[in-house]
Write a protein that holds these residues in place. Structure first.
Motif, short mmCIF file in Angstrom:
data_model
loop_
_atom_site.label_atom_id
_atom_site.label_comp_id
_atom_site.label_asym_id
_atom_site.label_seq_id
_atom_site.Cartn_x
_atom_site.Cartn_y
_atom_site.Cartn_z
N LEU A 169 -5.51 -2.36 -19.59
CA LEU A 169 -4.60 -1.24 -19.77
C LEU A 169 -5.34 0.08 -19.61
O LEU A 169 -6.39 0.29 -20.23
CB LEU A 169 -3.96 -1.33 -21.16
N ASP A 170 -4.84 0.93 -18.74
CA ASP A 170 -5.39 2.26 -18.47
C ASP A 170 -6.74 2.23 -17.75
O ASP A 170 -7.40 3.26 -17.63
CB ASP A 170 -5.53 3.09 -19.76
N GLY A 171 -7.15 1.05 -17.27
CA GLY A 171 -8.40 0.95 -16.53
C GLY A 171 -8.26 1.52 -15.13
O GLY A 171 -7.16 1.65 -14.59
N SER A 172 -9.39 1.87 -14.51
CA SER A 172 -9.39 2.42 -13.15
C SER A 172 -9.57 1.32 -12.12
O SER A 172 -10.14 0.27 -12.40
CB SER A 172 -10.52 3.45 -13.00
N PHE A 173 -9.08 1.57 -10.92
CA PHE A 173 -9.26 0.62 -9.83
C PHE A 173 -10.73 0.52 -9.47
O PHE A 173 -11.43 1.52 -9.37
CB PHE A 173 -8.47 1.06 -8.60
N ASP A 174 -11.20 -0.72 -9.29
CA ASP A 174 -12.56 -0.97 -8.85
C ASP A 174 -12.50 -1.96 -7.70
O ASP A 174 -11.72 -2.93 -7.74
CB ASP A 174 -13.41 -1.54 -9.99
N VAL A 175 -13.33 -1.76 -6.68
CA VAL A 175 -13.27 -2.62 -5.50
C VAL A 175 -13.54 -4.08 -5.84
O VAL A 175 -13.09 -4.99 -5.13
CB VAL A 175 -14.26 -2.14 -4.42
N SER A 176 -14.26 -4.35 -6.92
CA SER A 176 -14.55 -5.73 -7.30
C SER A 176 -13.27 -6.49 -7.66
O SER A 176 -13.24 -7.72 -7.65
CB SER A 176 -15.51 -5.77 -8.48
N LEU A 177 -12.21 -5.76 -7.96
CA LEU A 177 -10.94 -6.40 -8.29
C LEU A 177 -10.42 -7.24 -7.13
O LEU A 177 -9.77 -8.28 -7.33
CB LEU A 177 -9.90 -5.32 -8.65
N LEU A 178 -10.72 -6.82 -5.90
CA LEU A 178 -10.24 -7.54 -4.72
C LEU A 178 -10.88 -8.91 -4.57
O LEU A 178 -10.41 -9.74 -3.79
CB LEU A 178 -10.49 -6.70 -3.46
N GLN A 179 -11.95 -9.17 -5.29
CA GLN A 179 -12.58 -10.48 -5.28
C GLN A 179 -12.02 -11.39 -6.38
O GLN A 179 -12.35 -12.57 -6.45
CB GLN A 179 -14.10 -10.34 -5.45
N LYS A 180 -11.17 -10.82 -7.22
CA LYS A 180 -10.64 -11.56 -8.36
C LYS A 180 -9.16 -11.88 -8.25
O LYS A 180 -8.68 -12.84 -8.84
CB LYS A 180 -10.89 -10.77 -9.65
N VAL A 181 -8.42 -11.04 -7.53
CA VAL A 181 -6.97 -11.25 -7.40
C VAL A 181 -6.58 -11.20 -5.93
O VAL A 181 -7.21 -10.49 -5.14
CB VAL A 181 -6.17 -10.19 -8.19
N PRO A 182 -5.57 -11.96 -5.52
CA PRO A 182 -5.10 -11.88 -4.13
C PRO A 182 -4.45 -10.53 -3.89
O PRO A 182 -3.89 -9.91 -4.80
CB PRO A 182 -4.09 -13.02 -4.03
N SER A 183 -4.53 -10.05 -2.66
CA SER A 183 -4.01 -8.72 -2.36
C SER A 183 -3.49 -8.66 -0.93
O SER A 183 -3.82 -9.48 -0.08
CB SER A 183 -5.12 -7.67 -2.55
N ARG A 184 -2.68 -7.64 -0.68
CA ARG A 184 -2.15 -7.40 0.67
C ARG A 184 -2.23 -5.91 0.96
O ARG A 184 -1.83 -5.09 0.14
CB ARG A 184 -0.69 -7.86 0.77
N VAL A 185 -2.75 -5.56 2.12
CA VAL A 185 -2.76 -4.17 2.54
C VAL A 185 -1.75 -4.01 3.68
O VAL A 185 -1.67 -4.84 4.58
CB VAL A 185 -4.17 -3.72 3.00
N CYS A 186 -0.92 -2.96 3.58
CA CYS A 186 0.13 -2.71 4.58
C CYS A 186 -0.04 -1.32 5.17
O CYS A 186 -0.42 -0.38 4.46
CB CYS A 186 1.52 -2.80 3.94
N MET A 187 0.26 -1.19 6.45
CA MET A 187 0.25 0.12 7.09
C MET A 187 1.07 0.07 8.37
O MET A 187 1.28 -0.99 8.96
CB MET A 187 -1.19 0.55 7.41
#
Length: 260
Positions: A169-187
């Motif tokens: 809660l209230d934590g900042s985004f860290d790039v290491s998060l992308l190694q822990k949860v699935p993600s999708r980038v859209c553009m």
């Protein structure tokens, strides 16, 4: 006696008609007294759920059919905000479990922070890609969906509750998060002329290379090429919204391992 009775009945009928009209109007537009009551109940609910925090009303909406929606926001926790619905003045329910406890607010906010970082990197390292601002009220050029899982039909959704331990809660985004949860980038990339599949494949490769070179290993890439023409050619090719949509070239969510 009959005359008095008739007058009384007529008066009662008139009052009843006025009450019905007032209720009908209230059901369509709501009223300030009921809204104030709903806001008080929302704040009371929030302070009961989180007694160590103070709250204020950040927005108030609806009012139709005796249904009032209120969004309450903590003064000390950015991610502690949720909707409270009051029906018929007495029945109140909230979305605190979904939005706060299951970390939807945190997931969405971190996704915005990550998207802003990605957009800056793409502008710097892939300036040939002209990104369209289409995401969210801020019209961002990149969308990053964290804790994103595809369903059986190729679409998908974010389910932060499945990865709540990764969203403090209230934590900042860290790039290491992308190694822990699935993600999708859209553009969406503006493309001169009609795009072909090889153009889309090339853009996907470029985006993936830039992302991975900056330690941003997203799980899925979702890119759309939007054709751009001269005004005359645009009018000739795209005389309707449906035709414009048909001119887009969409990758859909493509797993990172499939982008070569």
């Amino acid at each position: 006696m009959k005359t008095k009775t008739k007058k009384r009945l007529a008066g009662a009928a008139g009052i009843l008609i006025i009450l019905c009209l007032l209720l009908a109007v209230d059901a369509v537009t709501g009223d300030p007294v009921s809204r104030a009551w709903a806001e008080w109940r929302a704040l009371h609910r929030a302070e009961t759920l989180y007694p160590e925090q103070e709250f204020y009303v950040s927005s108030s909406y609806s009012g139709q059919f005796f249904n009032y929606g209120v969004t309450v926001q903590s003064t000390t926790s950015t991610d502690t905000h949720f909707d409270v619905i009051t029906d018929f003045w007495l029945f109140t329910e909230d979305r605190a479990e979904e939005q706060v406890e299951n970390r939807w607010n945190t997931c969405y906010r971190m996704g915005e922070e990550g998207a802003n970082e990605i957009a800056k990197i793409l502008v710097r390292e892939a300036p040939e890609l002209e990104l369209a601002g289409v995401y969210g009220p801020e019209m961002r050029t990149v969308e990053l969906d964290l804790a994103w899982e595809p369903d059986g039909e190729g679409a998908g959704r974010s389910v932060p509750g499945n990865y709540a331990e990764n969203f403090p809660l209230d934590g900042s985004f860290d790039v290491s998060l992308l190694q822990k949860v699935p993600s999708r980038v859209c553009m969406q990339v503006l493309w001169q002329g009609a795009p072909a599949q090889e153009d889309l494949d090339s853009v996907l490769r470029t985006v993936k290379q830039v992302m991975e070179a900056n330690d941003l290993p997203v799980t899925y890439y979702d890119v759309t090429l939007v054709p751009m023409y001269s005004l005359d050619e645009y009018d000739r090719r795209y005389s309707s919204h449906e035709a414009i949509q048909n001119g887009l070239l969409e990758s859909g969510p493509v797993a990172a391992a499939q982008v070569e």
